[in-house]
Design an enzyme around this catalytic site. Structure first.
Site, short mmCIF file in Angstrom:
data_model
loop_
_atom_site.label_atom_id
_atom_site.label_comp_id
_atom_site.label_asym_id
_atom_site.label_seq_id
_atom_site.Cartn_x
_atom_site.Cartn_y
_atom_site.Cartn_z
N HIS A 191 -9.21 4.92 -2.36
CA HIS A 191 -8.50 4.62 -1.04
C HIS A 191 -9.48 5.59 -0.07
O HIS A 191 -10.22 6.20 -0.45
CB HIS A 191 -7.32 5.53 -1.02
CG HIS A 191 -6.13 4.80 -1.68
ND1 HIS A 191 -4.88 4.25 -1.01
CD2 HIS A 191 -5.96 4.20 -2.89
CE1 HIS A 191 -4.19 3.37 -1.94
NE2 HIS A 191 -4.87 3.38 -2.91
N GLY A 192 -8.78 5.49 1.26
CA GLY A 192 -9.67 6.40 2.06
C GLY A 192 -11.05 6.10 2.35
O GLY A 192 -11.95 7.16 2.50
N ILE A 211 -9.67 -0.27 3.16
CA ILE A 211 -10.13 -0.03 4.94
C ILE A 211 -9.22 -0.13 5.52
O ILE A 211 -8.82 -1.35 5.73
CB ILE A 211 -11.56 -0.82 4.77
CG1 ILE A 211 -12.71 -0.55 3.96
CG2 ILE A 211 -12.04 -0.85 6.17
CD1 ILE A 211 -13.71 -1.33 3.75
N ASP A 244 0.61 -1.20 0.02
CA ASP A 244 0.00 0.08 -0.08
C ASP A 244 0.94 1.41 -0.06
O ASP A 244 1.83 1.21 0.86
CB ASP A 244 -0.86 -0.06 1.17
CG ASP A 244 -2.13 1.11 1.31
OD1 ASP A 244 -2.39 1.30 0.22
OD2 ASP A 244 -2.36 1.39 2.31
N SER A 304 -12.83 4.37 4.59
CA SER A 304 -13.38 3.91 6.04
C SER A 304 -14.67 4.35 6.14
O SER A 304 -14.88 5.69 5.72
CB SER A 304 -12.42 3.93 7.33
OG SER A 304 -11.59 2.77 7.21
P1 13P Z 1 -8.94 4.68 5.55
O1 13P Z 1 -7.99 5.49 6.57
O2 13P Z 1 -10.13 5.29 5.16
O3 13P Z 1 -9.39 3.19 6.17
O4 13P Z 1 -7.98 4.38 4.36
C1 13P Z 1 -7.32 3.15 3.91
C2 13P Z 1 -6.37 3.59 2.89
O5 13P Z 1 -6.63 4.06 1.84
C3 13P Z 1 -5.15 2.66 2.73
O6 13P Z 1 -4.31 3.03 1.66
O1 G3H Z 2 -3.45 4.93 3.64
C1 G3H Z 2 -2.90 4.78 4.73
C2 G3H Z 2 -3.12 3.55 5.38
O2 G3H Z 2 -4.26 3.67 6.37
C3 G3H Z 2 -1.95 2.93 6.11
O3 G3H Z 2 -1.71 3.90 7.33
O4 G3H Z 2 0.80 4.29 6.95
O5 G3H Z 2 -0.40 4.49 9.20
O6 G3H Z 2 0.24 2.29 7.79
P1 G3H Z 2 0.00 3.70 7.79
ZN ZN Z 3 -4.50 4.89 0.76
#
Ligand code: 13P
Ligand code: G3H
Ligand code: ZN
Length: 322
Positions: free
Chosen positions: A224-225, A268, A83, A227
């Site tokens: 992404h993002g 998520i 990721d 949640s």
């Molecule tokens: P959230 O912060 O919305 O869970 O997004 C996670 C994400 O995009 C990880 O790459």
């Molecule tokens: O997009 C970000 C993900 O939620 C990962 O978060 O970099 O804190 O592990 P992190």
């Molecule tokens: Zn992300």
């Protein structure tokens, strides 16, 4: 079955009008909660590891935890994904280490530079049978050490996507249509309040998603993002010593709509963190005398499993698709 790439998963998801869940993993209980849920509802799955997770847990431990999940869940396809890979070197290290999918996130760079870095990763990845997610546009919120303000975020420009995909050869594309990383996705002033006083965020820019998918027919899009920031866990945290005022996420109906369109992968992470933290905080408030990590991580793992099951069935619609 061994770890798979996302190629087949995305083809089926695109044609079937659903999305595959991509859940971030940081420790054993999170891996177990997610994979037990996917196994129970027979859903394909993407387990993803951020740079921060690699720093926290050490890449070998995380890879081996995912390999253990693959052994325990032989009936469902699982992809292991990097990721927000920030450089060719990070992507190469994951490709060499057995990941089946990587993201190169050069979305903060100028367009031409984003193309150049992404193309280099794609060439190396494809030579090794690995697929690549890239990003155009930039999301607000916190990811790793980078905090992008709402003012500095920018929607994806649909007129750029054909050139980007054809020049880089990437396999999927993350776009910015108003989602945001973390638990505070929207400022209260961007939202309205419903009758119960709960913040209602502005709708996603489906017009951008539709324009992108018109220009890239059949091509898998990533969000992404995504949640939803369940208010029951925010309340559980706040009622047990936490302080998370005005935490707000993307409503489930909006994600369901995205999943029925060209979006094939929905990321998520924050929701898992909220479930884990809320459960542990409540456990300690109810049992101040306890100190065995197995006792407080067991209900946290169970709640992550329930949350993921709900996502797979009611948000992503990928149950029964393994
Ligand atoms: P959230 O912060 O919305 O869970 O997004 C996670 C994400 O995009 C990880 O790459
Ligand atoms: O997009 C970000 C993900 O939620 C990962 O978060 O970099 O804190 O592990 P992190
Ligand atoms: Zn992300």
């Amino acid at each position: 079955m061994p770890l798979v790439t996302t190629t087949e998963m995305f083809k089926k998801a695109y044609n079937g009008g659903y999305a595959v869940g991509a859940f971030n993993v940081n420790n054993m209980e999170i891996v177990q909660g997610i994979t037990e849920a996917a196994r129970e509802v027979k859903a394909p799955l993407i387990l993803q590891v951020s740079k921060g997770a690699r720093n926290y847990a050490n890449p070998t431990y995380l890879t081996k935890l995912v390999e253990a999940a693959v052994i325990e869940c032989p009936e469902i396809p699982i992809a292991l994904h990097l990721d927000h890979g920030d450089s060719f070197e990070t992507c190469k290290s994951c490709i060499d280490g057995g990941f089946t999918s990587v993201m190169i996130d050069a979305s903060s760079k100028p367009f031409a530079e984003n193309i150049e870095i992404t193309k280099k990763v794609v060439e190396y990845a494809h030579d090794h049978g690995v697929v690549v997610e890239a990003e155009l546009g930039s999301l607000a919120g916190v990811e790793d050490e980078v905090n992008v303000s709402a003012e500095d975020s920018s929607y994806t420009r649909p007129e750029e996507v054909e050139e980007f995909v054809s020049k880089t050869g990437c396999d999927s594309l993350a776009i910015a249509i108003g989602t945001s990383h973390g638990a505070y996705k929207f400022k209260p002033e961007q939202c309205t309040r419903n009758a119960e006083g709960i913040l209602v965020p502005p709708p996603l820019r489906f017009d951008i998603l539709e324009e992108v998918s018109k220009r890239l027919p059949g091509f898998p899009i990533v969000l992404h993002g995504s949640s939803s920031v369940p208010q029951e866990y925010v309340a559980m945290i706040n009622q047990n010593g936490g302080n998370m005022p005005d935490a707000v996420g993307v409503p489930a109906e909006q994600l369901r709509k995205a999943a029925s369109l060209a979006v094939c992968k929905i990321n998520i992470d924050s929701d898992l963190r909220l479930a884990l933290t809320g459960t542990v905080r409540k456990f300690f408030a109810d049992h101040p005398e306890k100190f065995d990590p197995r006792e407080y991580l067991k209900p946290a793992r169970a709640n992550i499993k329930e949350l993921v099951k709900d996502k797979l069935i009611n948000v992503l619609g990928c149950d029964g698709k393994a």
